[in-house]
Every structure is written in C-alpha cells, then in structure tokens.
Design a protein around this motif. Structure first.
Motif, PDB file in Angstrom:
ATOM      1  N   VAL A 176      -2.644  -6.644  -2.506  1.00 25.19           N
ATOM      2  CA  VAL A 176      -3.226  -7.962  -2.776  1.00 25.19           C
ATOM      3  C   VAL A 176      -3.099  -8.315  -4.258  1.00 25.19           C
ATOM      4  O   VAL A 176      -2.736  -9.439  -4.613  1.00 25.19           O
ATOM      5  CB  VAL A 176      -4.711  -8.013  -2.343  1.00 25.19           C
ATOM      6  N   ALA A 177      -3.383  -7.348  -5.130  1.00 20.94           N
ATOM      7  CA  ALA A 177      -3.274  -7.597  -6.572  1.00 20.94           C
ATOM      8  C   ALA A 177      -1.863  -8.037  -6.937  1.00 20.94           C
ATOM      9  O   ALA A 177      -1.664  -8.935  -7.773  1.00 20.94           O
ATOM     10  CB  ALA A 177      -3.667  -6.346  -7.352  1.00 20.94           C
ATOM     11  N   LYS A 178      -0.867  -7.423  -6.300  1.00 26.64           N
ATOM     12  CA  LYS A 178       0.523  -7.799  -6.548  1.00 26.64           C
ATOM     13  C   LYS A 178       0.825  -9.178  -5.955  1.00 26.64           C
ATOM     14  O   LYS A 178       1.470 -10.019  -6.600  1.00 26.64           O
ATOM     15  CB  LYS A 178       1.465  -6.761  -5.931  1.00 26.64           C
ATOM     16  N   GLU A 179       0.342  -9.424  -4.730  1.00 27.37           N
ATOM     17  CA  GLU A 179       0.657 -10.669  -4.036  1.00 27.37           C
ATOM     18  C   GLU A 179       0.076 -11.890  -4.735  1.00 27.37           C
ATOM     19  O   GLU A 179       0.701 -12.952  -4.768  1.00 27.37           O
ATOM     20  CB  GLU A 179       0.159 -10.606  -2.584  1.00 27.37           C
ATOM     21  N   VAL A 180      -1.145 -11.757  -5.267  1.00 24.68           N
ATOM     22  CA  VAL A 180      -1.769 -12.915  -5.923  1.00 24.68           C
ATOM     23  C   VAL A 180      -1.405 -12.977  -7.407  1.00 24.68           C
ATOM     24  O   VAL A 180      -1.915 -13.794  -8.155  1.00 24.68           O
ATOM     25  CB  VAL A 180      -3.302 -12.923  -5.745  1.00 24.68           C
ATOM     26  N   LYS A 181      -0.503 -12.065  -7.809  1.00 19.47           N
ATOM     27  CA  LYS A 181       0.054 -12.067  -9.163  1.00 19.47           C
ATOM     28  C   LYS A 181      -0.993 -11.838 -10.249  1.00 19.47           C
ATOM     29  O   LYS A 181      -1.000 -12.511 -11.281  1.00 19.47           O
ATOM     30  CB  LYS A 181       0.834 -13.364  -9.415  1.00 19.47           C
ATOM     31  N   ILE A 182      -1.886 -10.879  -9.997  1.00 15.77           N
ATOM     32  CA  ILE A 182      -2.760 -10.430 -11.070  1.00 15.77           C
ATOM     33  C   ILE A 182      -1.914  -9.580 -12.009  1.00 15.77           C
ATOM     34  O   ILE A 182      -1.210  -8.675 -11.572  1.00 15.77           O
ATOM     35  CB  ILE A 182      -3.954  -9.617 -10.519  1.00 15.77           C
ATOM     36  N   ASP A 183      -1.965  -9.897 -13.264  1.00 10.87           N
ATOM     37  CA  ASP A 183      -1.161  -9.195 -14.260  1.00 10.87           C
ATOM     38  C   ASP A 183      -1.934  -7.957 -14.722  1.00 10.87           C
ATOM     39  O   ASP A 183      -2.800  -8.045 -15.586  1.00 10.87           O
ATOM     40  CB  ASP A 183      -0.878 -10.133 -15.433  1.00 10.87           C
ATOM     41  N   PHE A 184      -1.657  -6.798 -14.117  1.00 14.25           N
ATOM     42  CA  PHE A 184      -2.335  -5.563 -14.521  1.00 14.25           C
ATOM     43  C   PHE A 184      -1.314  -4.542 -14.996  1.00 14.25           C
ATOM     44  O   PHE A 184      -0.152  -4.555 -14.597  1.00 14.25           O
ATOM     45  CB  PHE A 184      -3.180  -4.991 -13.376  1.00 14.25           C
ATOM     46  N   LYS A 185      -1.780  -3.639 -15.861  1.00 12.88           N
ATOM     47  CA  LYS A 185      -0.892  -2.626 -16.423  1.00 12.88           C
ATOM     48  C   LYS A 185      -0.906  -1.341 -15.606  1.00 12.88           C
ATOM     49  O   LYS A 185       0.126  -0.714 -15.392  1.00 12.88           O
ATOM     50  CB  LYS A 185      -1.287  -2.331 -17.872  1.00 12.88           C
ATOM     51  N   ASN A 186      -2.103  -0.925 -15.176  1.00 11.65           N
ATOM     52  CA  ASN A 186      -2.221   0.337 -14.440  1.00 11.65           C
ATOM     53  C   ASN A 186      -3.176   0.188 -13.269  1.00 11.65           C
ATOM     54  O   ASN A 186      -4.187  -0.514 -13.362  1.00 11.65           O
ATOM     55  CB  ASN A 186      -2.751   1.447 -15.365  1.00 11.65           C
ATOM     56  N   GLU A 204      -5.636 -11.604 -15.721  1.00 14.75           N
ATOM     57  CA  GLU A 204      -4.994 -10.571 -16.536  1.00 14.75           C
ATOM     58  C   GLU A 204      -5.950  -9.396 -16.687  1.00 14.75           C
ATOM     59  O   GLU A 204      -7.055  -9.547 -17.192  1.00 14.75           O
ATOM     60  CB  GLU A 204      -4.629 -11.128 -17.912  1.00 14.75           C
ATOM     61  N   VAL A 205      -5.537  -8.230 -16.214  1.00 17.30           N
ATOM     62  CA  VAL A 205      -6.376  -7.032 -16.228  1.00 17.30           C
ATOM     63  C   VAL A 205      -5.550  -5.886 -16.805  1.00 17.30           C
ATOM     64  O   VAL A 205      -4.354  -5.782 -16.528  1.00 17.30           O
ATOM     65  CB  VAL A 205      -6.823  -6.669 -14.797  1.00 17.30           C
ATOM     66  N   ASP A 206      -6.171  -5.076 -17.632  1.00 14.78           N
ATOM     67  CA  ASP A 206      -5.443  -3.928 -18.167  1.00 14.78           C
ATOM     68  C   ASP A 206      -5.371  -2.807 -17.134  1.00 14.78           C
ATOM     69  O   ASP A 206      -4.295  -2.354 -16.782  1.00 14.78           O
ATOM     70  CB  ASP A 206      -6.117  -3.441 -19.457  1.00 14.78           C
ATOM     71  N   ASP A 207      -6.535  -2.375 -16.648  1.00 15.35           N
ATOM     72  CA  ASP A 207      -6.560  -1.250 -15.715  1.00 15.35           C
ATOM     73  C   ASP A 207      -7.493  -1.517 -14.537  1.00 15.35           C
ATOM     74  O   ASP A 207      -8.590  -2.052 -14.714  1.00 15.35           O
ATOM     75  CB  ASP A 207      -7.023   0.025 -16.429  1.00 15.35           C
ATOM     76  N   ILE A 208      -7.042  -1.122 -13.363  1.00 13.75           N
ATOM     77  CA  ILE A 208      -7.872  -1.164 -12.155  1.00 13.75           C
ATOM     78  C   ILE A 208      -8.120   0.269 -11.723  1.00 13.75           C
ATOM     79  O   ILE A 208      -7.176   1.059 -11.579  1.00 13.75           O
ATOM     80  CB  ILE A 208      -7.180  -1.949 -11.022  1.00 13.75           C
ATOM     81  N   PHE A 209      -9.389   0.624 -11.521  1.00 14.42           N
ATOM     82  CA  PHE A 209      -9.769   1.940 -11.015  1.00 14.42           C
ATOM     83  C   PHE A 209     -10.334   1.739  -9.614  1.00 14.42           C
ATOM     84  O   PHE A 209     -11.341   1.052  -9.442  1.00 14.42           O
ATOM     85  CB  PHE A 209     -10.848   2.581 -11.900  1.00 14.42           C
ATOM     86  N   ASP A 210      -9.702   2.316  -8.614  1.00 13.41           N
ATOM     87  CA  ASP A 210     -10.201   2.216  -7.242  1.00 13.41           C
ATOM     88  C   ASP A 210     -10.795   3.565  -6.854  1.00 13.41           C
ATOM     89  O   ASP A 210     -10.094   4.588  -6.859  1.00 13.41           O
ATOM     90  CB  ASP A 210      -9.072   1.829  -6.288  1.00 13.41           C
ATOM     91  N   ILE A 211     -12.092   3.566  -6.551  1.00  9.61           N
ATOM     92  CA  ILE A 211     -12.788   4.809  -6.221  1.00  9.61           C
ATOM     93  C   ILE A 211     -12.626   5.087  -4.732  1.00  9.61           C
ATOM     94  O   ILE A 211     -12.997   4.259  -3.891  1.00  9.61           O
ATOM     95  CB  ILE A 211     -14.293   4.723  -6.576  1.00  9.61           C
ATOM     96  N   ILE A 212     -12.087   6.248  -4.424  1.00 14.22           N
ATOM     97  CA  ILE A 212     -11.773   6.577  -3.035  1.00 14.22           C
ATOM     98  C   ILE A 212     -12.770   7.589  -2.473  1.00 14.22           C
ATOM     99  O   ILE A 212     -13.250   8.469  -3.186  1.00 14.22           O
ATOM    100  CB  ILE A 212     -10.323   7.121  -2.938  1.00 14.22           C
TER     101      ILE A 212
END
Length: 254
Positions: A176-186, A152-160
């Motif tokens: 991947v986050a969606k496929e492994v069902k990580i529960d994130f908000k943003n 369960e994660v609130d926010d993921i920041f991916d630096i590009i």
C-alpha cells in the motif's frame, strides 16, 4: 527533520515501541520531538505520561465535531482542514519540555477518518518543520497510510507478532505504501515481545524486508502500563528499553 512511522496489529507492542523510542531520542539529545497518535485507542499519551483532557487539549476529531456539527460550521468554500487548522495548533497540540503531542481521536463520522486525516495532514505540513523527529503511532488498519497523512517518511517500523495475519499485514502495508506513492527510505520489520526467536529467520524470507530484531519481553513494561505510569520513567536497565536502543542503532539512529 525526520518522520518515523510505527505500525502493527493491536497488542503487538507498537505504542510502547514509540514511547521507548521517544525515551531514547530524549536521552541522546535528539529533540524537540512531535508525537502523533493516529490510533483510535489513544494509548500513546498515557504511555508518555500525558493526559490530553487534563491538559485542556482536544483530539482533531473532537475539534471537527465541535466546528462542523455542534457549531454548524459550513464545509463549503474554505476546505475544512484549513478552517480548523488554527484550532488544532491552539487547542489540539500539547506542548512539553522534550516533546509535543497531537492525537487524531475516534472517527469523525461512522466509518470514516477522511476529514481527521485531511486536517492532520494539513496541520503537519506547517508543524513539522520545527522538530528534529516526528514519531507517528499508526494502527494496523491501513486507512491512514492510504490517505497519506505523511506523504514523505524516512522510516517505517512494522511490529510483527506470531501470526499469519501479522505477516500478511506487513506485506500489505509495504504494498500500500508503494501504491499510494508514500516517499519512504526504509521499511523495517521488528518482532514484538511475543515474537519467538524460532520464527525470526522466516521474516526476511517471507516479507523480503529487513528484519531488525525483536523487542525484549519486560514485565516492568506491563506493570507501568497497568498502573498508568509513563514509560519515559522506566529504568535505563530495562530489557525492553535496551532492546529498542539496539534496534534504533541498527536503523542508524545513534
């Protein structure tokens, strides 16, 4: 308690982003914080002025090696993650005034982070309840994400950064986050300091994710890193720090 993950390719500035985010949270009184370094380069401690070895602390991988290889501990019966949980709390967790820090370290056995990730996940389940925020510095490789070190994660920041590989990484990390069902908000995309303004308009078009803006280039960040100084001590006038403050405010942290 909120969990925040910062990830990105090497050299994108994700670890300095976590350090400056830490500085921001401390300054606005959002503490205590738990910093979790799952990058094998283990740069986060240096960025926030903590040398785990000097503090007498071990990485999770080192504790696993000690327990199951050097001491001959069995992996049968009690799960390994439970067997070393007390060691992680006692000998792996650095405790400071404003933040605590824990690091996964290098791979437990060649090619696999399975046991360190399982041990970290188990430890986090018990540890995280006492913190305002848990900030996780994750490498570009998606193996840690794939094993759901934090389900369960609130926010993921991916630096590009300005490369096709970086765009592909963002798209793959989200999938991947969606496929492994990580529960994130943003899931936010942030431009690293090398990311040109001319490409900013392309980010949301290509990734279909919200682009918050970019981290400003700041020579002092490089100087601090080269000299081993903590980014928590960088002046509040720092362009990089002020850009991170604005990024966090756009994400709702103020």
């Amino acid at each position: 308690m909120k969990k925040i993950v910062s990830m990105g390719r090497g050299g994108s500035g994700k670890t300095s982003f976590v350090a400056l985010m830490t500085k921001y949270f401390i300054e606005i009184g959002e503490k205590p914080l738990l910093l979790v370094d799952v990058d094998p380069d283990q740069n986060l401690g240096e960025m926030v002025g903590v040398d785990l070895r000097e503090e007498g602390k071990e990485t999770i991988s080192a504790l696993l090696i000690e327990t199951f290889l050097e001491e001959g501990g069995t992996m049968v019966g009690i799960p390994p993650s439970e067997r070393i949980e007390s060691k992680i709390w006692a000998r792996g967790l650095y405790e400071g005034d404003s933040f605590d820090l824990i690091a996964v370290g290098t791979k437990f056995v060649e090619g696999c982070y399975c046991l360190p990730d399982a041990a970290l996940k188990k430890a986090l389940e018990g540890l995280t309840k006492t913190y305002r925020y848990v900030l996780i510095d994750s490498p570009a490789g998606l193996e840690h994400l794939n094993r759901r070190i934090a389900s369960e994660v609130d926010d993921i920041f991916d630096i590009i950064d300005p490369s096709q590989k970086s765009f592909s990484h963002v798209e793959r990390a989200y999938r991947v986050a969606k496929e492994v069902k990580i529960d994130f908000k943003n899931f936010y995309v942030v431009g690293g300091y090398r990311f040109p303004k001319s490409l900013e308009a392309e980010v949301e078009k290509r990734t279909k994710l919200r682009y918050l803006g970019k981290i400003a280039y700041d020579k002092e960040v490089e100087n601090y890193a080269l000299s081993g100084k903590s980014l928590l001590e960088i002046p509040s006038s720092s362009p990089a720090y002020n850009s991170v403050k604005e990024l966090m405010k756009r994400a709702g942290y103020h």
